[in-house]
Every structure is written in C-alpha cells, then in structure tokens.
Design an enzyme around this catalytic site. Structure first.
Site, PDB file in Angstrom:
ATOM      1  N   THR A   1       0.825  -1.206   0.000  1.00 16.14           N
ATOM      2  CA  THR A   1       0.000   0.000   0.000  1.00 16.14           C
ATOM      3  C   THR A   1       0.859   1.257   0.000  1.00 16.14           C
ATOM      4  OG1 THR A   1      -1.511   1.282   1.398  1.00 16.14           O
ATOM      5  CG2 THR A   1      -0.114  -0.284   2.525  1.00 16.14           C
ATOM      6  N   ASP A   2       0.294   2.351  -0.512  1.00 18.31           N
ATOM      7  CA  ASP A   2       1.010   3.636  -0.460  1.00 18.31           C
ATOM      8  C   ASP A   2       1.146   4.143   0.977  1.00 18.31           C
ATOM      9  OD1 ASP A   2      -1.652   4.307  -0.030  1.00 18.31           O
ATOM     10  OD2 ASP A   2      -1.759   5.836  -1.597  1.00 18.31           O
ATOM     11  N   GLU A   3       0.374   3.550   1.889  1.00 23.91           N
ATOM     12  CA  GLU A   3       0.398   4.043   3.276  1.00 23.91           C
ATOM     13  C   GLU A   3       1.731   3.789   3.973  1.00 23.91           C
ATOM     14  OE1 GLU A   3      -2.940   3.219   5.704  1.00 23.91           O
ATOM     15  OE2 GLU A   3      -4.355   3.391   4.061  1.00 23.91           O
TER      16      GLU A   3
ATOM     17  N   LYS B   1       2.246  -3.454   7.163  1.00 22.81           N
ATOM     18  CA  LYS B   1       2.481  -3.616   5.716  1.00 22.81           C
ATOM     19  C   LYS B   1       3.920  -3.224   5.367  1.00 22.81           C
ATOM     20  CE  LYS B   1      -0.056  -4.662   2.977  1.00 22.81           C
ATOM     21  NZ  LYS B   1      -0.404  -6.019   2.460  1.00 22.81           N
TER      22      LYS B   1
ATOM     23  N   TYR C   1      -1.693  -0.710  11.099  1.00 25.11           N
ATOM     24  CA  TYR C   1      -1.892  -1.363   9.793  1.00 25.11           C
ATOM     25  C   TYR C   1      -0.732  -1.054   8.851  1.00 25.11           C
ATOM     26  CZ  TYR C   1      -3.347  -1.606   4.911  1.00 25.11           C
ATOM     27  OH  TYR C   1      -3.360  -1.833   3.559  1.00 25.11           O
TER      28      TYR C   1
HETATM   29  P1  NAD Z   1      -9.915  -7.216   2.365  1.00 24.89           P
HETATM   30  O1  NAD Z   1      -9.928  -7.019   3.834  1.00 24.89           O
HETATM   31  O2  NAD Z   1     -11.135  -6.898   1.570  1.00 24.89           O
HETATM   32  O3  NAD Z   1      -9.513  -8.716   2.004  1.00 24.89           O
HETATM   33  C1  NAD Z   1      -8.485  -9.405   2.662  1.00 24.89           C
HETATM   34  C2  NAD Z   1      -8.666 -10.897   2.370  1.00 24.89           C
HETATM   35  O4  NAD Z   1      -7.571 -11.600   2.977  1.00 24.89           O
HETATM   36  C3  NAD Z   1      -9.953 -11.496   2.960  1.00 24.89           C
HETATM   37  O5  NAD Z   1     -10.557 -12.359   2.019  1.00 24.89           O
HETATM   38  C4  NAD Z   1      -9.478 -12.272   4.177  1.00 24.89           C
HETATM   39  O6  NAD Z   1     -10.298 -13.381   4.488  1.00 24.89           O
HETATM   40  C5  NAD Z   1      -8.087 -12.702   3.726  1.00 24.89           C
HETATM   41  N1  NAD Z   1      -7.147 -12.943   4.847  1.00 24.89           N
HETATM   42  C6  NAD Z   1      -6.873 -12.116   5.874  1.00 24.89           C
HETATM   43  N2  NAD Z   1      -5.953 -12.675   6.688  1.00 24.89           N
HETATM   44  C7  NAD Z   1      -5.645 -13.899   6.139  1.00 24.89           C
HETATM   45  C8  NAD Z   1      -4.758 -14.931   6.508  1.00 24.89           C
HETATM   46  N3  NAD Z   1      -4.013 -14.858   7.618  1.00 24.89           N
HETATM   47  N4  NAD Z   1      -4.675 -16.016   5.706  1.00 24.89           N
HETATM   48  C9  NAD Z   1      -5.425 -16.120   4.573  1.00 24.89           C
HETATM   49  N5  NAD Z   1      -6.299 -15.161   4.196  1.00 24.89           N
HETATM   50  C10 NAD Z   1      -6.405 -14.054   4.975  1.00 24.89           C
HETATM   51  O7  NAD Z   1      -8.681  -6.363   1.861  1.00 24.89           O
HETATM   52  P2  NAD Z   1      -8.408  -5.629   0.474  1.00 24.89           P
HETATM   53  O8  NAD Z   1      -8.906  -4.249   0.560  1.00 24.89           O
HETATM   54  O9  NAD Z   1      -8.847  -6.510  -0.620  1.00 24.89           O
HETATM   55  O10 NAD Z   1      -6.823  -5.566   0.500  1.00 24.89           O
HETATM   56  C11 NAD Z   1      -6.055  -6.644   0.024  1.00 24.89           C
HETATM   57  C12 NAD Z   1      -4.593  -6.264   0.062  1.00 24.89           C
HETATM   58  O11 NAD Z   1      -4.395  -5.083  -0.705  1.00 24.89           O
HETATM   59  C13 NAD Z   1      -4.063  -5.947   1.453  1.00 24.89           C
HETATM   60  O12 NAD Z   1      -2.762  -6.450   1.556  1.00 24.89           O
HETATM   61  C14 NAD Z   1      -4.039  -4.435   1.501  1.00 24.89           C
HETATM   62  O13 NAD Z   1      -3.023  -4.006   2.348  1.00 24.89           O
HETATM   63  C15 NAD Z   1      -3.728  -4.094   0.071  1.00 24.89           C
HETATM   64  N6  NAD Z   1      -4.195  -2.779  -0.398  1.00 24.89           N
HETATM   65  C16 NAD Z   1      -5.516  -2.461  -0.345  1.00 24.89           C
HETATM   66  C17 NAD Z   1      -5.946  -1.233  -0.839  1.00 24.89           C
HETATM   67  C18 NAD Z   1      -7.395  -0.840  -0.809  1.00 24.89           C
HETATM   68  O14 NAD Z   1      -7.722   0.291  -1.184  1.00 24.89           O
HETATM   69  N7  NAD Z   1      -8.324  -1.700  -0.413  1.00 24.89           N
HETATM   70  C19 NAD Z   1      -5.014  -0.333  -1.373  1.00 24.89           C
HETATM   71  C20 NAD Z   1      -3.673  -0.700  -1.407  1.00 24.89           C
HETATM   72  C21 NAD Z   1      -3.286  -1.929  -0.920  1.00 24.89           C
HETATM   73  O1  TDX Z   2     -16.676   6.497   7.912  1.00 24.53           O
HETATM   74  C1  TDX Z   2     -15.594   6.937   7.478  1.00 24.53           C
HETATM   75  N1  TDX Z   2     -15.426   8.283   7.371  1.00 24.53           N
HETATM   76  C2  TDX Z   2     -14.278   8.853   6.904  1.00 24.53           C
HETATM   77  O2  TDX Z   2     -14.168  10.095   6.821  1.00 24.53           O
HETATM   78  C3  TDX Z   2     -14.505   6.068   7.080  1.00 24.53           C
HETATM   79  C4  TDX Z   2     -14.654   4.579   7.200  1.00 24.53           C
HETATM   80  C5  TDX Z   2     -13.366   6.648   6.603  1.00 24.53           C
HETATM   81  N2  TDX Z   2     -13.232   7.999   6.522  1.00 24.53           N
HETATM   82  C6  TDX Z   2     -12.001   8.587   5.952  1.00 24.53           C
HETATM   83  C7  TDX Z   2     -10.695   8.044   6.490  1.00 24.53           C
HETATM   84  C8  TDX Z   2      -9.780   8.165   5.294  1.00 24.53           C
HETATM   85  O3  TDX Z   2      -9.239   9.465   5.213  1.00 24.53           O
HETATM   86  O4  TDX Z   2     -12.009   8.217   4.556  1.00 24.53           O
HETATM   87  C9  TDX Z   2     -10.690   7.949   4.093  1.00 24.53           C
HETATM   88  C10 TDX Z   2     -10.642   6.527   3.555  1.00 24.53           C
HETATM   89  O5  TDX Z   2     -10.780   5.634   4.650  1.00 24.53           O
HETATM   90  P1  TDX Z   2     -10.663   4.048   4.486  1.00 24.53           P
HETATM   91  O6  TDX Z   2     -11.670   3.574   3.506  1.00 24.53           O
HETATM   92  O7  TDX Z   2     -10.673   3.460   5.839  1.00 24.53           O
HETATM   93  O8  TDX Z   2      -9.253   3.896   3.753  1.00 24.53           O
HETATM   94  P2  TDX Z   2      -7.745   4.294   4.173  1.00 24.53           P
HETATM   95  O9  TDX Z   2      -7.605   4.396   5.631  1.00 24.53           O
HETATM   96  O10 TDX Z   2      -7.352   5.466   3.324  1.00 24.53           O
HETATM   97  O11 TDX Z   2      -6.975   2.962   3.676  1.00 24.53           O
HETATM   98  C11 TDX Z   2      -7.334   2.341   2.416  1.00 24.53           C
HETATM   99  O12 TDX Z   2      -6.387   2.645   1.418  1.00 24.53           O
HETATM  100  C12 TDX Z   2      -5.108   2.087   1.581  1.00 24.53           C
HETATM  101  C13 TDX Z   2      -7.446   0.829   2.565  1.00 24.53           C
HETATM  102  O13 TDX Z   2      -8.406   0.519   3.568  1.00 24.53           O
HETATM  103  C14 TDX Z   2      -6.109   0.219   2.891  1.00 24.53           C
HETATM  104  O14 TDX Z   2      -6.221  -1.208   2.937  1.00 24.53           O
HETATM  105  C15 TDX Z   2      -5.142   0.600   1.824  1.00 24.53           C
HETATM  106  O15 TDX Z   2      -3.868   0.159   2.174  1.00 24.53           O
END
Ligand code: NAD
Ligand code: TDX
Length: 356
Positions: free
Chosen positions: A145-147, A176, A172
């Site tokens: 992630t960019d975080e 990562k 978190y």
């Molecule tokens: P998500 O929470 O929707 O999905 C995570 C999945 O991983 C789930 O299906 C869960 O059951 C599985 N999981 C969790 N722990 C596990 C374990 N120990 N063994 C096997 N399976 C396991 O998450 P997401 O949003 O799809 O994110 C997936 C990946 O992408 C993460 O690594 C996250 O850091 C990264 N990422 C997400 C975003 C975003 O915007 N959602 C952005 C950048 C990076």
């Molecule tokens: O109810 C809300 N109100 C609000 O203002 C929630 C749930 C979030 N927020 C804000 C927090 C953040 O600034 O919105 C922004 C986005 O929040 P999230 O959806 O929780 O995402 P973020 O914390 O930015 O992280 C996401 O992007 C990077 C993903 O969840 C991560 O898995 C990924 O690594």
C-alpha cells in the site's frame, strides 16, 4: 519461469523488449476472497484464459467465498486456509508458478482498536509465505500500500515515488511496511524472485462496507447519516480496482525482479468532495452528513507518482472518469443488497464501540 516476447492483455508491448517476460500458468492468489483479491481473480479469468488460479483464503470477517461466485470451477479452485499455517502451506504451495499475496488485515480503524491480527496475518503470514515460496523458488508478488510512505501535507507539491522513505503512521501501515521489508530481504539474501506493488485507495464492487465509500453508500441506503472523520479535508488518491488488477498483472509478468512499483491513477480527492458527490449522485442534499471524531494519527494526504509503472511497463488507467466510476459503484451496492445487508449492522456496532 518461461520466456516469451508477445504482450498480453493489460500489458505493454514496445518498451518491454529488454525485460524478462514471465508467463505464469498456475497462480496462487492468497486473500482472493477479499475486495482486491477477488477483483484480480475475476480480471485474470476474463483476460487470460490459459491461467489456472488457486485462491487461498482464511475467510476472516472480510473474506466472502461468494465473491468468486460464477467463476468457472475448472479455472478457479478455492482452498480454505491461513497463510500462517505452515503445514498447510507445505501442501498447497508446490506446483504453482507464482504467488500473489493479497491476504492481509486491511482496515486502519481495526488496527487502531486491536493491532494483534495485523501483526499475525500481515507480518508473520508474509514471512511464512515467503518461506514456502523459497522452498520451491516460486515467483512472489507482494500486494502493498502507499500508506507505507506515511502522508503528505495537503499543500505539498510532491508525490510518493519508489524513492520515498518509509514512514508508516498506523499499526496497519506499519505491519504492511514490515512485510515489504521482509520481501526485500528475501530477494537480496536468498534471491527469491520478488516484486512489490504499493497502490493507492481502490474503489469498485465487492469492497467491505467498513471502508469509506461503501460505508457512506450503504449508510444512505439504510437511512443512516453519512459520517466524515474530522474536517473531511484529508485527501485520498483513488483508483478503480480493475485498473489496479491490470497493473498487478503487468508487474507480475513484465516487472523487473527485486523492484517496487507504485500504482496510482492521479485521482486525488478530499473525503468531503467524495462524500458530497456520492450524496448528489444518490439524489440527496450534498450537505446532509455529519462530522465525527477524527481517526487517531489520521494520514492527511496520499498522492502517487506512477511514472515508473507507466514508462517501464506501459500501463495506463482505463477508468479515468471518477464520477462515472462512483456512479457504477453506487449502482452495484444498490443491486447487491444481499451481499452487504447481513453484515452492515455489525459493522456499525463495531464503529459505535470505537466512537466512530
Ligand atoms: P480485504 O480485507 O477486503 O480482504 C483481505 C482478504 O484476505 C480477505 O478475504 C481475508 O479473508 C483474507 N485474509 C486475511 N488474513 C488472512 C490470513 N491470515 N490467511 C489467509 N487469508 C487471509 O482487503 P483488500 O482491501 O482486498 O486488500 C487486500 C490487500 O491489498 C491488502 O494487503 C491491503 O493491504 C492491500 N491494499 C488495499 C488497498 C485498498 O484500497 N483496499 C489499497 C492498497 C493496498
Ligand atoms: O466512515 C468513514 N469516514 C471517513 O471520513 C470512514 C470509514 C473513513 N473515513 C475517511 C478516512 C480516510 O481518510 O475516509 C478515508 C478513507 O478511509 P478508508 O476507507 O478506511 O481507507 P484508508 O484508511 O485510506 O486505507 C485504504 O487505502 C489504503 C485501505 O483501507 C487500505 O487497505 C489501503 O492500504
């Protein structure tokens, strides 16, 4: 690993001739029942008919095996298991030519309330997966992630690049960042063929309703008032999950080993602007929301410079109209109520316990 010269869908053609090209046939996608993982699996099934996929997923609260519904059983096999389970990995991993690690605890707010599962799945889980890959010298791609880069000031003219120093803010993002360090060490010390992608905020179908965009859409659909943390001025850099999937495939098949690639679509928006657009698209008053307690340590702004991905691998986002993408996402939640309704109340109860 085999060498080929022809390009594949979602991958570039011209600038690639000097690069090694990897053509996987049997990939293991961990976390493939989550948001990004299931969208990646669906995209690969459609774009690459010669690829077989094993999805390994522990089905935590965030995983839903129905996210794979409708995909052909002869192309996609589901295995229930945890990436921390070493014995299981010993049986499941061999025979695959690549591992793409999406498995993780993914929600910042949960990590603030209880970091424990984040350390287990994101750090220890990645460690065991690397060990399993190493035992068979399997190509490994880490989804990050960019975080890991922390945040930027709202008025900072800079973007995150592959050279930006790691400075994670939350449990978190620290977990990562730790996993990324392990992946880099396994490349340098053991020569494991790895790549890492650090992507910005994804949006699209199948995103858990704890996350910002689905939470607000489903709040509106259930008569709840949408909620902005703090001032709402925080900025996120949005990308459609299908564009992320295409980028991951490009990096897996054409990326240079040992390298990190940032994935982003130059779509910076303040949370307030995103929420106002959602309200407007859903026929509501754009000011009908409330400000609530801010997230502790809340990152101010993420912004990605994807130049390396664009110039080296020729990737470009296809979903460039964010408003249209939001509209489609709203439609998806409106037409998939049975997917999210059973979990919505529990998510909101958990938020209420956290004071959000
Ligand atoms: P998500 O929470 O929707 O999905 C995570 C999945 O991983 C789930 O299906 C869960 O059951 C599985 N999981 C969790 N722990 C596990 C374990 N120990 N063994 C096997 N399976 C396991 O998450 P997401 O949003 O799809 O994110 C997936 C990946 O992408 C993460 O690594 C996250 O850091 C990264 N990422 C997400 C975003 C975003 O915007 N959602 C952005 C950048 C990076
Ligand atoms: O109810 C809300 N109100 C609000 O203002 C929630 C749930 C979030 N927020 C804000 C927090 C953040 O600034 O919105 C922004 C986005 O929040 P999230 O959806 O929780 O995402 P973020 O914390 O930015 O992280 C996401 O992007 C990077 C993903 O969840 C991560 O898995 C990924 O690594």
């Amino acid at each position: 690993m085999t060498s080929h010269t022809s390009g594949t869908s979602g991958t570039p053609s011209t600038s690639l001739t000097s690069h090694h090209v990897f053509t996987p046939h049997n990939i293991l996608v961990t976390g493939g029942c989550g948001f990004l993982g299931s969208n990646f699996v669906r995209w690969v099934v459609n774009a690459h008919p010669d690829v077989h996929i094993t999805v390994l997923d522990a089905l935590t609260y965030a995983g839903n095996v129905n996210n794979l519904a409708g995909l052909p059983a002869d192309r996609v096999q589901f295995v229930y298991g945890n990436i921390c389970d070493v014995d299981m990995l010993r049986h499941v991993v061999p025979g695959h030519d690549a591992i793409i690690n999406y498995a993780a605890e993914s929600h910042n707010d949960n990590s603030i309330a209880d970091p424990d599962p984040f350390l287990r799945s994101n750090v220890i889980g990645t460690f065991w997966l690397l060990q399993a890959a190493l035992a068979h010298h399997i190509r490994f791609h880490q989804i990050s992630t960019d975080e890991v880069y922390g945040d930027l000031a709202l008025d900072d003219p800079h973007f995150f690049t592959e050279q930006t120093a790691y400075r994670p803010s939350s449990p978190y993002s620290a977990s990562k960042a730790s996993a990324d360090m392990l992946v880099r060490a396994w490349y340098r010390t053991y020569g494991l063929p790895v790549t890492i992608s650090n992507c910005s905020n994804n949006y699209g179908p199948y995103q858990h309703v704890e996350k910002f965009i689905p939470r607000q859409i489903t709040n509106i659909l259930t008569g709840r008032t949408p909620q902005l943390y703090g001032s709402g001025a925080n900025v996120r850099d949005w990308i459609h999950t299908e564009d992320d999937a295409r980028a991951v495939w490009a990096i897996l098949t054409h990326g240079r080993l040992g390298q990190t690639y940032l994935i982003g679509a130059h779509c910076e928006k303040s949370n307030k602007d995103v929420l106002r657009t959602i309200l407007e698209l859903m026929g509501k008053d754009p000011d009908d929301y409330e400000h609530i307690a801010d997230r502790p340590g809340h990152d101010r702004r993420y912004a990605i410079d994807p130049s390396k991905l664009v110039t080296e691998l020729g990737w470009h986002p296809l979903h460039t109209d964010f408003r249209h993408g939001l509209e489609e996402t709203i439609r998806w939640y409106e037409t998939h109520r049975s997917w999210w309704e059973p979990i919505k109340d529990a998510v909101e109860e958990r938020y209420a316990q956290q004071g959000r």
